[in-house]
Motif scaffolding. Structure first.
Motif, PDB file in Angstrom:
ATOM      1  N   GLY A 241       0.798  -1.219   0.000  1.00  0.00           N
ATOM      2  CA  GLY A 241       0.000   0.000   0.000  1.00  0.00           C
ATOM      3  C   GLY A 241       0.828   1.264   0.000  1.00  0.00           C
ATOM      4  N   GLY A 242       2.166   1.119   0.089  1.00  0.00           N
ATOM      5  CA  GLY A 242       3.042   2.289   0.070  1.00  0.00           C
ATOM      6  C   GLY A 242       3.095   3.037   1.385  1.00  0.00           C
ATOM      7  N   HIS A 243       2.651   2.375   2.484  1.00  0.00           N
ATOM      8  CA  HIS A 243       2.575   3.060   3.780  1.00  0.00           C
ATOM      9  C   HIS A 243       3.807   2.842   4.644  1.00  0.00           C
ATOM     10  CE1 HIS A 243      -1.543   3.822   2.752  1.00  0.00           C
ATOM     11  NE2 HIS A 243      -1.861   2.541   2.765  1.00  0.00           N
ATOM     12  N   TYR A 244       4.503   1.722   4.451  1.00  0.00           N
ATOM     13  CA  TYR A 244       5.598   1.382   5.352  1.00  0.00           C
ATOM     14  C   TYR A 244       6.918   1.895   4.778  1.00  0.00           C
ATOM     15  CZ  TYR A 244       8.561  -1.254   8.523  1.00  0.00           C
ATOM     16  OH  TYR A 244       9.494  -1.592   9.474  1.00  0.00           O
ATOM     17  N   PRO A 245       7.563   2.863   5.433  1.00  0.00           N
ATOM     18  CA  PRO A 245       8.728   3.536   4.825  1.00  0.00           C
ATOM     19  C   PRO A 245       9.985   2.695   4.717  1.00  0.00           C
ATOM     20  CG  PRO A 245       8.362   4.338   7.056  1.00  0.00           C
ATOM     21  CD  PRO A 245       7.186   3.468   6.722  1.00  0.00           C
ATOM     22  N   LEU A 246      10.089   1.614   5.489  1.00  0.00           N
ATOM     23  CA  LEU A 246      11.298   0.786   5.436  1.00  0.00           C
ATOM     24  C   LEU A 246      11.143  -0.405   4.495  1.00  0.00           C
ATOM     25  CD1 LEU A 246      12.355   0.915   9.185  1.00  0.00           C
ATOM     26  CD2 LEU A 246      13.524   1.976   7.261  1.00  0.00           C
ATOM     27  N   THR A 247      10.172  -0.286   3.579  1.00  0.00           N
ATOM     28  CA  THR A 247      10.024  -1.284   2.516  1.00  0.00           C
ATOM     29  C   THR A 247      11.220  -1.200   1.584  1.00  0.00           C
ATOM     30  OG1 THR A 247       7.624  -1.048   2.595  1.00  0.00           O
ATOM     31  CG2 THR A 247       8.565  -2.059   0.610  1.00  0.00           C
ATOM     32  N   ARG A 248      11.760  -2.344   1.236  1.00  0.00           N
ATOM     33  CA  ARG A 248      12.838  -2.373   0.236  1.00  0.00           C
ATOM     34  C   ARG A 248      12.373  -3.174  -0.972  1.00  0.00           C
ATOM     35  NH1 ARG A 248      18.433  -3.880   2.656  1.00  0.00           N
ATOM     36  NH2 ARG A 248      19.130  -2.997   0.693  1.00  0.00           N
ATOM     37  N   TYR A 249      13.010  -2.893  -2.095  1.00  0.00           N
ATOM     38  CA  TYR A 249      12.552  -3.429  -3.370  1.00  0.00           C
ATOM     39  C   TYR A 249      13.657  -4.214  -4.068  1.00  0.00           C
ATOM     40  CZ  TYR A 249       8.676  -0.161  -2.779  1.00  0.00           C
ATOM     41  OH  TYR A 249       7.587   0.511  -2.294  1.00  0.00           O
ATOM     42  N   LEU A 250      13.220  -5.090  -4.953  1.00  0.00           N
ATOM     43  CA  LEU A 250      14.136  -5.729  -5.894  1.00  0.00           C
ATOM     44  C   LEU A 250      14.268  -4.792  -7.082  1.00  0.00           C
ATOM     45  CD1 LEU A 250      15.775  -8.253  -6.707  1.00  0.00           C
ATOM     46  CD2 LEU A 250      13.682  -9.114  -7.801  1.00  0.00           C
ATOM     47  N   HIS A 251      15.511  -4.376  -7.378  1.00  0.00           N
ATOM     48  CA  HIS A 251      15.765  -3.382  -8.419  1.00  0.00           C
ATOM     49  C   HIS A 251      16.278  -4.036  -9.699  1.00  0.00           C
ATOM     50  CE1 HIS A 251      16.440  -1.104  -4.580  1.00  0.00           C
ATOM     51  NE2 HIS A 251      15.620  -0.287  -5.198  1.00  0.00           N
ATOM     52  N   LEU A 252      15.898  -3.453 -10.808  1.00  0.00           N
ATOM     53  CA  LEU A 252      16.469  -3.823 -12.097  1.00  0.00           C
ATOM     54  C   LEU A 252      17.316  -2.659 -12.577  1.00  0.00           C
ATOM     55  CD1 LEU A 252      16.562  -5.947 -14.392  1.00  0.00           C
ATOM     56  CD2 LEU A 252      14.676  -4.698 -15.472  1.00  0.00           C
ATOM     57  N   TYR A 253      18.613  -2.902 -12.762  1.00  0.00           N
ATOM     58  CA  TYR A 253      19.552  -1.872 -13.228  1.00  0.00           C
ATOM     59  C   TYR A 253      19.762  -2.039 -14.729  1.00  0.00           C
ATOM     60  CZ  TYR A 253      20.749  -0.660  -8.406  1.00  0.00           C
ATOM     61  OH  TYR A 253      20.702  -0.235  -7.102  1.00  0.00           O
ATOM     62  N   LEU A 254      19.529  -0.957 -15.471  1.00  0.00           N
ATOM     63  CA  LEU A 254      19.585  -0.990 -16.933  1.00  0.00           C
ATOM     64  C   LEU A 254      20.596   0.035 -17.446  1.00  0.00           C
ATOM     65  CD1 LEU A 254      15.804  -0.896 -16.789  1.00  0.00           C
ATOM     66  CD2 LEU A 254      16.876  -2.677 -18.145  1.00  0.00           C
ATOM     67  N   PRO A 255      21.709  -0.416 -18.023  1.00  0.00           N
ATOM     68  CA  PRO A 255      22.707   0.528 -18.543  1.00  0.00           C
ATOM     69  C   PRO A 255      22.175   1.302 -19.746  1.00  0.00           C
ATOM     70  CG  PRO A 255      23.603  -1.693 -18.328  1.00  0.00           C
ATOM     71  CD  PRO A 255      22.128  -1.802 -18.184  1.00  0.00           C
ATOM     72  N   ALA A 270      12.432  -5.790 -19.377  1.00  0.00           N
ATOM     73  CA  ALA A 270      11.957  -4.978 -18.254  1.00  0.00           C
ATOM     74  C   ALA A 270      10.445  -4.783 -18.330  1.00  0.00           C
ATOM     75  CB  ALA A 270      12.666  -3.627 -18.257  1.00  0.00           C
ATOM     76  N   GLU A 271       9.929  -4.532 -19.526  1.00  0.00           N
ATOM     77  CA  GLU A 271       8.481  -4.377 -19.700  1.00  0.00           C
ATOM     78  C   GLU A 271       7.754  -5.657 -19.311  1.00  0.00           C
ATOM     79  OE1 GLU A 271       8.269  -1.050 -23.293  1.00  0.00           O
ATOM     80  OE2 GLU A 271       8.278  -3.194 -23.778  1.00  0.00           O
ATOM     81  N   PHE A 272       8.360  -6.797 -19.634  1.00  0.00           N
ATOM     82  CA  PHE A 272       7.749  -8.073 -19.265  1.00  0.00           C
ATOM     83  C   PHE A 272       7.697  -8.227 -17.747  1.00  0.00           C
ATOM     84  CE2 PHE A 272       8.433 -12.606 -18.171  1.00  0.00           C
ATOM     85  CZ  PHE A 272       7.190 -13.087 -18.567  1.00  0.00           C
ATOM     86  N   MET A 273       8.760  -7.829 -17.054  1.00  0.00           N
ATOM     87  CA  MET A 273       8.762  -7.932 -15.596  1.00  0.00           C
ATOM     88  C   MET A 273       7.653  -7.104 -14.964  1.00  0.00           C
ATOM     89  SD  MET A 273      12.795  -7.839 -14.584  1.00  0.00           S
ATOM     90  CE  MET A 273      14.016  -8.863 -15.422  1.00  0.00           C
ATOM     91  N   LEU A 274       7.320  -5.976 -15.585  1.00  0.00           N
ATOM     92  CA  LEU A 274       6.285  -5.091 -15.050  1.00  0.00           C
ATOM     93  C   LEU A 274       4.892  -5.439 -15.564  1.00  0.00           C
ATOM     94  CD1 LEU A 274       8.211  -1.697 -15.326  1.00  0.00           C
ATOM     95  CD2 LEU A 274       7.688  -2.950 -13.214  1.00  0.00           C
ATOM     96  N   SER A 275       4.807  -6.373 -16.496  1.00  0.00           N
ATOM     97  CA  SER A 275       3.522  -6.766 -17.063  1.00  0.00           C
ATOM     98  C   SER A 275       2.772  -7.679 -16.092  1.00  0.00           C
ATOM     99  CB  SER A 275       3.739  -7.497 -18.386  1.00  0.00           C
ATOM    100  OG  SER A 275       4.277  -8.789 -18.157  1.00  0.00           O
ATOM    101  N   PRO A 276       1.465  -7.889 -16.276  1.00  0.00           N
ATOM    102  CA  PRO A 276       0.729  -8.828 -15.415  1.00  0.00           C
ATOM    103  C   PRO A 276       1.356 -10.220 -15.389  1.00  0.00           C
ATOM    104  CG  PRO A 276      -0.815  -7.483 -16.659  1.00  0.00           C
ATOM    105  CD  PRO A 276       0.556  -7.149 -17.185  1.00  0.00           C
ATOM    106  N   ASP A 293      -0.508  -1.621  -8.328  1.00  0.00           N
ATOM    107  CA  ASP A 293      -0.785  -1.097  -9.669  1.00  0.00           C
ATOM    108  C   ASP A 293      -0.187   0.294  -9.844  1.00  0.00           C
ATOM    109  OD1 ASP A 293      -2.164  -3.405 -10.231  1.00  0.00           O
ATOM    110  OD2 ASP A 293      -4.147  -2.543  -9.891  1.00  0.00           O
ATOM    111  N   GLU A 294      -0.252   1.113  -8.785  1.00  0.00           N
ATOM    112  CA  GLU A 294       0.303   2.472  -8.867  1.00  0.00           C
ATOM    113  C   GLU A 294       1.813   2.443  -9.046  1.00  0.00           C
ATOM    114  OE1 GLU A 294      -3.589   2.500  -6.933  1.00  0.00           O
ATOM    115  OE2 GLU A 294      -1.748   1.362  -6.534  1.00  0.00           O
ATOM    116  N   MET A 295       2.479   1.520  -8.335  1.00  0.00           N
ATOM    117  CA  MET A 295       3.927   1.415  -8.468  1.00  0.00           C
ATOM    118  C   MET A 295       4.317   0.889  -9.836  1.00  0.00           C
ATOM    119  SD  MET A 295       6.885   1.946  -7.083  1.00  0.00           S
ATOM    120  CE  MET A 295       6.682   2.060  -5.297  1.00  0.00           C
TER     121      MET A 295
END
Length: 307
Positions: A241-255, A270-276, A293-295
């Motif tokens: 829900g985006g409420h907890y500030p110490l949430t960490r994420y798995l990042h994709l780094y793209l040169p 990358a688009e596939f990773m963000l797709s349903p 969905d917002e993220m």
């Protein structure tokens, strides 16, 4: 004696393949995503390779991998040589939430902990910054009585416990919550999370920020409060829900390439990773959860801006 000149071992671009580098935690997910996407895009060879956390960015900046899937942020020891070699930093998008896990599973997301004898009801990120760093505009904290929600009348110094400054969690806190201010001189550095938890169990005046899910009979997690006084625990619902500030994420780094854009083969994955379909694969993992969905929308927009 002639001076030695270092020439980076930069691999030539492999135009027929796209290799996704991953850390030890994200290796299985990277392999599954690359294989699933490659099944429907045979014109490009998609693969993955698992690397140690320390090696991922070295491989990325020298072209040995096309992109990187990793939980931690880049440190200054990595951003400086990366920019020197490639003239720009990679684009970073969030593709998954790091779930709160059990103690022996080592979650990347974090909680604030105190000794069970400590009556602290909750704490804000601003207050944590005032405890852990110096030079905060509202002032710095050294005593528990300086926190307005602390009800004990007896004076007691705060004893902040810290992981090394180069630890992934410390880098995350510095970059995202502490304004890269210098650590305060109070408290103590400990070598790793297990040592930190052990020290906290035996230090009633201490406070610590560590992996979510490390509560035990001697220490407890403290809810984090926002500017409106709302309290949030380290639950997946609060994270998504985006409420907890110490949430960490798995990042994709793209040169970025010489045109300061991301290659189309990397953009497609990358688009596939963000797709349903991609988020469904991510959500099936024990360690990770799908984005809201917002993220997803915000990260898709960020990707589009750089491709």
């Amino acid at each position: 004696m002639s001076a030695m000149v270092y020439t980076p071992d930069i691999a030539p671009s492999d135009l027929s393949g796209c290799k996704l580098g991953a850390c030890e935690h994200s290796g299985d997910l990277a392999d599954q995503l690359a294989r699933e996407f490659g099944t429907y895009h045979r014109e490009m060879r998609y693969s993955s390779t698992a690397l140690g956390q320390a090696a991922v960015f070295a491989y990325l900046m020298t072209g040995k991998i096309s992109m990187a899937l990793i939980e931690r942020e880049m440190t200054s020891f990595e951003t400086v040589p990366y920019r020197k070699l490639l003239n720009s930093l990679p684009v970073v998008i969030k593709v998954a939430i790091c779930k709160p896990l059990f103690a022996d599973e080592r979650s990347a997301s974090a909680s604030v902990y105190v000794h069970r004898s400590n009556p602290l009801p909750h704490i804000s990120m601003q207050q944590l910054s005032q405890i852990y760093t110096r030079g905060n505009l509202p002032g710095d904290y050294s005593s528990w009585q300086q926190l307005e929600q602390y009800q004990e009348s007896e004076a007691s110094s705060i004893y902040p416990l810290r992981l090394p400054d180069i630890a992934p969690l410390s880098v995350y806190l510095s970059q995202h919550h502490f304004g890269q201010r210098q650590p305060d001189s109070n408290g103590e550095y400990v070598c790793d999370t297990d040592a930190l938890i052990n020290k906290l169990e035996n230090t009633p005046a201490a406070i610590a920020i560590a992996e979510a899910g490390r509560e035990n009979p001697h220490i407890r997690a403290v809810p984090v409060s926002d500017e409106n006084g709302n309290l949030f625990d380290a639950t997946l619902e609060n994270m998504q829900g985006g409420h907890y500030p110490l949430t960490r994420y798995l990042h994709l780094y793209l040169p970025k390439n010489q045109d300061v854009l991301i290659s189309q083969s990397s953009v497609a994955l990358a688009e596939f990773m963000l797709s349903p379909a991609g988020q469904k694969i991510i959500n099936s993992q024990h360690r990770y959860a799908a984005l809201s969905d917002e993220m997803v929308s915000s990260q898709t927009h960020l990707l589009a801006q750089n491709s």
